[in-house]
Scaffold this motif. Sequence first.
Motif, short mmCIF file in Angstrom:
data_model
loop_
_atom_site.label_atom_id
_atom_site.label_comp_id
_atom_site.label_asym_id
_atom_site.label_seq_id
_atom_site.Cartn_x
_atom_site.Cartn_y
_atom_site.Cartn_z
N PHE A 1 52.73 14.34 78.82
CA PHE A 1 51.92 15.54 78.59
C PHE A 1 50.59 15.42 79.34
N ARG A 2 50.06 14.20 79.40
CA ARG A 2 48.81 13.96 80.14
C ARG A 2 49.01 14.32 81.61
N ALA A 3 50.23 14.04 82.10
CA ALA A 3 50.53 14.33 83.50
C ALA A 3 50.79 15.81 83.75
N ARG B 1 54.39 20.64 79.90
CA ARG B 1 53.97 21.60 78.88
C ARG B 1 55.22 22.12 78.18
N VAL B 2 55.60 21.49 77.05
CA VAL B 2 56.80 21.88 76.31
C VAL B 2 56.50 21.74 74.81
N PRO B 3 57.23 22.51 73.99
CA PRO B 3 57.12 22.28 72.54
C PRO B 3 57.64 20.89 72.21
N THR B 4 57.10 20.29 71.15
CA THR B 4 57.39 18.88 70.86
C THR B 4 58.45 18.68 69.79
N ALA B 5 59.02 19.76 69.26
CA ALA B 5 60.05 19.59 68.22
C ALA B 5 61.16 18.70 68.76
N GLY B 6 61.51 17.68 67.98
CA GLY B 6 62.58 16.79 68.37
C GLY B 6 62.15 15.61 69.22
N TRP B 7 60.92 15.59 69.68
CA TRP B 7 60.46 14.48 70.51
C TRP B 7 60.16 13.25 69.66
N SER B 8 60.40 12.07 70.24
CA SER B 8 60.00 10.78 69.65
C SER B 8 60.42 10.67 68.19
N ASP C 1 46.42 14.56 75.90
CA ASP C 1 47.73 14.00 75.53
C ASP C 1 48.60 14.93 74.71
N LEU C 2 48.15 16.16 74.50
CA LEU C 2 49.01 17.17 73.90
C LEU C 2 49.52 18.06 75.02
N PRO C 3 50.71 18.67 74.83
CA PRO C 3 51.24 19.51 75.92
C PRO C 3 50.45 20.80 76.12
N ALA C 4 49.83 21.33 75.04
CA ALA C 4 49.05 22.57 75.21
C ALA C 4 48.06 22.70 74.06
N TYR C 5 46.89 23.25 74.39
CA TYR C 5 45.78 23.36 73.44
C TYR C 5 45.40 24.82 73.25
N ARG C 6 44.62 25.05 72.21
CA ARG C 6 43.94 26.34 72.04
C ARG C 6 42.45 26.07 71.88
N VAL C 7 41.66 26.80 72.62
CA VAL C 7 40.21 26.63 72.58
C VAL C 7 39.59 27.89 71.98
N GLY D 1 53.39 24.60 67.88
CA GLY D 1 54.58 23.86 68.27
C GLY D 1 54.35 22.79 69.31
N HIS D 2 53.17 22.74 69.89
CA HIS D 2 52.84 21.74 70.91
C HIS D 2 51.92 20.70 70.27
N MET D 3 52.52 19.76 69.54
CA MET D 3 51.78 18.89 68.62
C MET D 3 51.33 17.60 69.29
N LEU D 4 50.42 16.92 68.55
CA LEU D 4 50.08 15.54 68.89
C LEU D 4 51.20 14.63 68.39
#
Lengths: 262, 262
Positions: free
Chosen positions: A17-19, A22-29, A83-89, A247-250
């Motif tokens: 994600f740092r690189a 940009r994807v939702p993280t459901a099911g990751w790790s 390190d998150l795929p997407a943020y909201r500011v 959906g784009h979690m830490l």
Amino acid sequence: MSADPAGISPAQARSRFRAGLRVPTAGWSAGHAQANLIAVPRDYAFELLLFAQRNPKACPVLDVLEPGNQSGPALPDGDIRTDLPAYRVYVDGELVAEPSDVLEFWTDDLVAFAIGCSFTFEAALQDSGVPVRHIEQGRNVPMYRTNRMCRPAGRMSGPLVVSMRPVAPEQVADAVRITSRYPSVHGAPVHVGDPAALGIADLAAPDFGDPVDIKPAEIPVFWACGVTPQAAVMQTRPPLAIGHAPGHMLITDLRDAELVVP
Amino acid sequence: MSADPAGISPAQARSRFRAGLRVPTAGWSAGHAQANLIAVPRDYAFELLLFAQRNPKACPVLDVLEPGNQSGPALPDGDIRTDLPAYRVYVDGELVAEPSDVLEFWTDDLVAFAIGCSFTFEAALQDSGVPVRHIEQGRNVPMYRTNRMCRPAGRMSGPLVVSMRPVAPEQVADAVRITSRYPSVHGAPVHVGDPAALGIADLAAPDFGDPVDIKPAEIPVFWACGVTPQAAVMQTRPPLAIGHAPGHMLITDLRDAELVVP
């Protein structure tokens, strides 16, 4: 990228994600806790932490970084700004950007909160044979503002936000029993059935996320939702706040198994 | 005064202390949670709350009053400045007074924390047939600084302080099982046996409280102790801090039964 994101370690996931991925993280790790991010200026941090302490079902704190810090035990080698795929500011409570990193927005007085996420107990539900509809349907979980106000803390106040999962009558008890073992990721439901009692007029029109199909006889079951602290922060309108995009979690180094009560 | 302080309601007890009664609170208002008090200036409140969140076994937060507030859900009709039987006042980390009220010391930027107290689980131990030695002997519980450092939070840091209760070998499992049901009042022991491993040289010379008799074959069992946050606050040396005098606790309206995990 390996075929199955479930097998990617949290550090590897954060690195991707740092690189820029940009994807939702459901099911990751799989097996590792994912977290809601909310970062506020130091001046608001006590009230947000107290709000969380007073509303623990909606705001289960997994970790808080030191003011201005970018890493901590939840992401030991990481950088919360990238390190998150997407943020909201949010500036003065208004959404101004949804970037893939927040390097240009971050200030040294921001305090980042990692708030528990129901992904943890959803895995446990599925492992125990309780289906999770929004996962089956490939949608985001439906979430609703309720007519229940959280206990405020100083300037921080707002409604309880809930997520809803339809459950077969014969599995409601299982759903309660299983999720109650995860108090640090929202725990047992706050309400079973009767959306109107929570001030929810139409289950098909969630305030956040997507509607899901409800089969005949299924009971809508409501859990306190990690969007609650974000809703309170938005209502408080601090000069700056940073959260994750839905959906784009830490993805943290914490293991789901550490969050279960025996 | 009624014959048995166990039967006095929390509101009545606080009223008597407000009127000047100065006695230890062990045994008062049976079934209601007693709490450690620690109040610090607003500038230190976030770090203390974060310290508590990071060290929940030692610092289980029952409630936090709004900055400058004197009452709250734990003492709805009360006044935190007068309703404990005795206080300790610290200026720059030094004990300067042990008054019966703190009206002359209180400032509007103080934030009062009510921290869970092992009195709650001691009642449960006794009800389950696990004797509690210091109660049998009419003494204060022995407490020890350990060589384990708490996870710090900003300026707030300090060692884990533990309380010790000697338990017969055949009842150690019961003591663990029973106290683990009370996570908001220190929960399960942090250590069973071997004081040296915690850096405790002599059980007969506690750092706080009184020594108790240990019978042959009894195992010393150690629980995280609510003195821990006070020790951290003292080490941090805020300009002003107010705590309770040892054994002279805040009697809250919270019920012990609310603090038990099923």
